[in-house]
Motif scaffolding. Structure first.
Motif, mmCIF file in Angstrom:
data_model
loop_
_atom_site.group_PDB
_atom_site.id
_atom_site.type_symbol
_atom_site.label_atom_id
_atom_site.label_comp_id
_atom_site.label_asym_id
_atom_site.label_seq_id
_atom_site.Cartn_x
_atom_site.Cartn_y
_atom_site.Cartn_z
ATOM 1 N N LEU A 133 8.495 -71.166 -38.972
ATOM 2 C CA LEU A 133 9.806 -71.041 -38.327
ATOM 3 C C LEU A 133 10.416 -72.423 -38.281
ATOM 4 C CD1 LEU A 133 11.846 -69.246 -36.695
ATOM 5 C CD2 LEU A 133 10.633 -70.009 -34.636
ATOM 6 N N GLN A 134 11.598 -72.563 -38.863
ATOM 7 C CA GLN A 134 12.243 -73.869 -38.933
ATOM 8 C C GLN A 134 13.050 -74.156 -37.667
ATOM 9 O OE1 GLN A 134 14.543 -73.993 -42.551
ATOM 10 N NE2 GLN A 134 12.746 -73.852 -43.870
ATOM 11 N N VAL A 135 13.324 -75.419 -37.458
ATOM 12 C CA VAL A 135 14.124 -75.840 -36.301
ATOM 13 C C VAL A 135 15.503 -75.189 -36.374
ATOM 14 C CG1 VAL A 135 15.209 -77.798 -35.141
ATOM 15 C CG2 VAL A 135 12.902 -78.036 -36.086
ATOM 16 N N GLY A 136 15.883 -74.496 -35.318
ATOM 17 C CA GLY A 136 17.199 -73.859 -35.259
ATOM 18 C C GLY A 136 17.342 -72.589 -36.069
ATOM 19 N N GLU A 137 16.243 -72.095 -36.647
ATOM 20 C CA GLU A 137 16.318 -70.928 -37.529
ATOM 21 C C GLU A 137 16.344 -69.619 -36.753
ATOM 22 O OE1 GLU A 137 14.084 -69.152 -41.517
ATOM 23 O OE2 GLU A 137 12.921 -70.339 -40.091
ATOM 24 N N ARG A 138 16.925 -68.591 -37.370
ATOM 25 C CA ARG A 138 16.885 -67.220 -36.870
ATOM 26 C C ARG A 138 16.050 -66.404 -37.854
ATOM 27 N NH1 ARG A 138 22.563 -65.898 -37.765
ATOM 28 N NH2 ARG A 138 22.310 -67.624 -39.223
ATOM 29 N N LEU A 139 14.855 -66.030 -37.430
ATOM 30 C CA LEU A 139 13.919 -65.297 -38.274
ATOM 31 C C LEU A 139 13.725 -63.902 -37.717
ATOM 32 C CD1 LEU A 139 11.677 -65.151 -40.516
ATOM 33 C CD2 LEU A 139 10.104 -66.032 -38.775
ATOM 34 N N GLY A 140 13.765 -62.893 -38.579
ATOM 35 C CA GLY A 140 13.531 -61.519 -38.158
ATOM 36 C C GLY A 140 12.189 -61.012 -38.642
ATOM 37 N N LEU A 141 11.514 -60.215 -37.805
ATOM 38 C CA LEU A 141 10.317 -59.473 -38.217
ATOM 39 C C LEU A 141 10.640 -58.000 -38.045
ATOM 40 C CD1 LEU A 141 7.322 -61.465 -36.625
ATOM 41 C CD2 LEU A 141 8.101 -61.483 -39.011
ATOM 42 N N VAL A 142 10.544 -57.242 -39.144
ATOM 43 C CA VAL A 142 10.989 -55.854 -39.133
ATOM 44 C C VAL A 142 9.899 -54.957 -39.705
ATOM 45 C CG1 VAL A 142 12.088 -55.935 -41.409
ATOM 46 C CG2 VAL A 142 12.990 -54.374 -39.694
ATOM 47 N N GLY A 143 9.903 -53.702 -39.283
ATOM 48 C CA GLY A 143 8.934 -52.732 -39.789
ATOM 49 C C GLY A 143 8.901 -51.513 -38.891
ATOM 50 N N GLU A 144 8.187 -50.487 -39.342
ATOM 51 C CA GLU A 144 8.059 -49.272 -38.546
ATOM 52 C C GLU A 144 7.244 -49.526 -37.284
ATOM 53 O OE1 GLU A 144 7.589 -45.536 -41.379
ATOM 54 O OE2 GLU A 144 6.470 -47.239 -42.195
ATOM 55 N N SER A 145 7.287 -48.582 -36.352
ATOM 56 C CA SER A 145 6.460 -48.677 -35.152
ATOM 57 C C SER A 145 4.986 -48.735 -35.560
ATOM 58 C CB SER A 145 6.688 -47.457 -34.255
ATOM 59 O OG SER A 145 8.021 -47.430 -33.788
ATOM 60 N N GLY A 146 4.234 -49.617 -34.898
ATOM 61 C CA GLY A 146 2.825 -49.763 -35.211
ATOM 62 C C GLY A 146 2.531 -50.723 -36.340
ATOM 63 N N SER A 147 3.547 -51.443 -36.815
ATOM 64 C CA SER A 147 3.330 -52.352 -37.945
ATOM 65 C C SER A 147 2.750 -53.698 -37.522
ATOM 66 C CB SER A 147 4.648 -52.574 -38.706
ATOM 67 O OG SER A 147 5.608 -53.190 -37.866
ATOM 68 N N GLY A 148 2.728 -53.974 -36.204
ATOM 69 C CA GLY A 148 2.147 -55.223 -35.727
ATOM 70 C C GLY A 148 3.154 -56.250 -35.250
ATOM 71 N N LYS A 149 4.434 -55.884 -35.198
ATOM 72 C CA LYS A 149 5.473 -56.844 -34.831
ATOM 73 C C LYS A 149 5.314 -57.347 -33.393
ATOM 74 C CE LYS A 149 8.835 -53.941 -35.337
ATOM 75 N NZ LYS A 149 8.007 -52.718 -35.406
ATOM 76 N N SER A 150 5.235 -56.415 -32.445
ATOM 77 C CA SER A 150 5.138 -56.793 -31.036
ATOM 78 C C SER A 150 3.799 -57.470 -30.736
ATOM 79 C CB SER A 150 5.314 -55.569 -30.131
ATOM 80 O OG SER A 150 6.630 -55.066 -30.229
ATOM 81 N N THR A 151 2.735 -57.032 -31.409
ATOM 82 C CA THR A 151 1.434 -57.682 -31.221
ATOM 83 C C THR A 151 1.502 -59.132 -31.691
ATOM 84 O OG1 THR A 151 0.274 -55.581 -31.512
ATOM 85 C CG2 THR A 151 -1.019 -57.579 -31.787
ATOM 86 N N ARG A 185 16.649 -65.120 -42.173
ATOM 87 C CA ARG A 185 15.473 -64.836 -42.994
ATOM 88 C C ARG A 185 14.710 -63.681 -42.366
ATOM 89 N NH1 ARG A 185 10.376 -67.916 -43.901
ATOM 90 N NH2 ARG A 185 10.914 -69.035 -41.997
ATOM 91 N N VAL A 186 14.105 -62.846 -43.204
ATOM 92 C CA VAL A 186 13.445 -61.637 -42.716
ATOM 93 C C VAL A 186 12.020 -61.567 -43.258
ATOM 94 C CG1 VAL A 186 13.483 -59.108 -42.644
ATOM 95 C CG2 VAL A 186 15.626 -60.371 -42.627
ATOM 96 N N GLY A 187 11.085 -61.203 -42.364
ATOM 97 C CA GLY A 187 9.736 -60.869 -42.769
ATOM 98 C C GLY A 187 9.523 -59.384 -42.523
ATOM 99 N N VAL A 188 8.982 -58.669 -43.519
ATOM 100 C CA VAL A 188 8.748 -57.241 -43.418
ATOM 101 C C VAL A 188 7.259 -57.015 -43.161
ATOM 102 C CG1 VAL A 188 8.936 -55.005 -44.577
ATOM 103 C CG2 VAL A 188 10.657 -56.776 -44.991
ATOM 104 N N MET A 189 6.927 -56.251 -42.096
ATOM 105 C CA MET A 189 5.536 -55.984 -41.748
ATOM 106 C C MET A 189 5.201 -54.520 -41.978
ATOM 107 S SD MET A 189 4.681 -58.367 -38.429
ATOM 108 C CE MET A 189 2.914 -58.094 -38.706
ATOM 109 N N TYR A 190 3.951 -54.291 -42.403
ATOM 110 C CA TYR A 190 3.467 -52.916 -42.601
ATOM 111 C C TYR A 190 1.967 -52.892 -42.316
ATOM 112 C CZ TYR A 190 2.482 -48.361 -44.607
ATOM 113 O OH TYR A 190 2.091 -47.054 -44.769
ATOM 114 N N ALA A 191 1.556 -52.027 -41.390
ATOM 115 C CA ALA A 191 0.140 -51.822 -41.075
ATOM 116 C C ALA A 191 -0.581 -53.129 -40.755
ATOM 117 C CB ALA A 191 -0.559 -51.092 -42.227
ATOM 118 N N GLY A 192 0.102 -54.018 -40.028
ATOM 119 C CA GLY A 192 -0.510 -55.274 -39.626
ATOM 120 C C GLY A 192 -0.371 -56.395 -40.633
#
Length: 328
Positions: free
Chosen positions: A32-50, A224-231
């Protein structure tokens, strides 16, 4: 000079249940860069909140941060004592939790909840200074100063979420993690909350990790976006590049499931169900649902690799194409 404020390397979180070990986050790495807006996206249970909870060191038994490294500037968060990490929360890295009502004390006024956060971190202000700072915080998030003397049940959903944001920024942290901050809010209030968060990010010079499943909201909000699936982290790239040319089949299917304003067609979902993290498939965890799966996908799990400038993907399909280009 290193422009990264946060570095995550090989982060693994496991929940030890009676049924077995559940890999909720599986060796993910990102910066994560200084001042950056990074997204983590995926279905429920993909590990985002964890992932968010692990960055804040809030994983509780039966969960465990099994391995990995999280560096906030040069501070190793996973190596800190519990007391030192408690002081780092809010002051250096803050979390805006999903579901504001569950984050606020229902029997304490807003003023008292902000004062608790300040007092807990040793901020010494007299009564007048505290009142001025709380009033300024509430104004920053678009609330009247009178909200300080209200209880959470007297506030609307959007106002409660703004109170959570005010608490999160009360010590001017360098990193703000927003875990689905607009869930259960109507679209107008969603936009107001996200505009508030962006204004505060710019004012504080903070970096933001936005966690959610709304691809449309990501497109409007992050760089910038990171896509998560099954952890797993299966794709990472700039938001425009990722939306115009998704590389991973899962990302492409996510994009295809979005409604279109240009043409009228039946809504399309992703076939099948996300796998149980207690019994992940061999090879690529997405292969049972993937329309482009190769034989290799069934037995070998792909690793996230950089395939072009600022684009990373964990997919054998792309690896096969790269190998073909090299051979030719």
């Amino acid at each position: 000079m290193n422009s990264n404020i946060l570095q995550v390397r090989d982060l693994r979180v496991i929940y030890y249940t009676r049924q077995g070990a559940l890999r909720a986050v599986n060796d993910i790495s990102f910066d994560l860069q200084v001042g950056e807006r990074l997204g983590l996206v995926g279905e429920s249970g993909s590990g985002k909140s964890t992932t968010a909870q692990a960055l804040m060191r809030l994983i509780k038994p039966p969960g465990k941060i099994e391995s990995g490294q999280v560096l906030l500037n040069d501070l190793s968060l996973l190596g800190l004592s519990d007391e030192r990490m408690r002081q780092v929360r809010l002051a250096e890295i803050a979390l805006v939790s999903q579901g504001a009502m569950n984050s606020l004390n229902p029997v304490a006024r807003v003023r008292g909840q902000i004062e608790d956060a300040l007092r807990d971190h040793g901020v010494k202000l007299n009564r007048r200074e505290r009142a001025e700072w709380i009033g300024e915080l509430l104004q920053r998030v678009g609330l009247p100063q009178t909200a300080a003397d209200m209880y959470p049940h007297e506030l609307s959903g959007g106002m409660k979420q703004r109170v959570c944001i005010a608490i999160a920024i009360c010590l001017k942290p360098k990193v703000i993690i927003a875990d689905e901050p607009t869930s259960a809010l109507d679209v107008v209030v969603q936009r107001q909350v996200m505009e508030t968060l962006e204004t505060l990010r710019a004012e504080l010079g903070a970096s933001v990790i936005l966690i959610g499943h709304d691809m449309g909201l990501m497109a409007q909000t992050v760089a910038r976006v990171g896509v998560m699936y099954a952890g797993d982290l299966v794709e990472m790239g700039g938001v425009e590049d990722l939306f115009s040319e998704p590389l991973h089949p899962y990302t492409r299917l996510l994009m295809a499931s979005l409604p279109s304003l240009e043409q009228k067609e039946a809504a399309r979902g992703i076939p099948g169900l996300a796998p149980s993290l207690l019994n992940r498939p061999e090879g690529c965890p997405f292969h049972p649902r993937c329309p482009e799966a190769l034989d290799r996908c069934l037995v070998v799990e792909p690793k996230l690799q950089t395939v072009r400038p600022n684009r990373s993907v964990a997919c054998h399909l792309h690896g096969a194409l790269s190998a073909a280009r090299e051979a030719s």
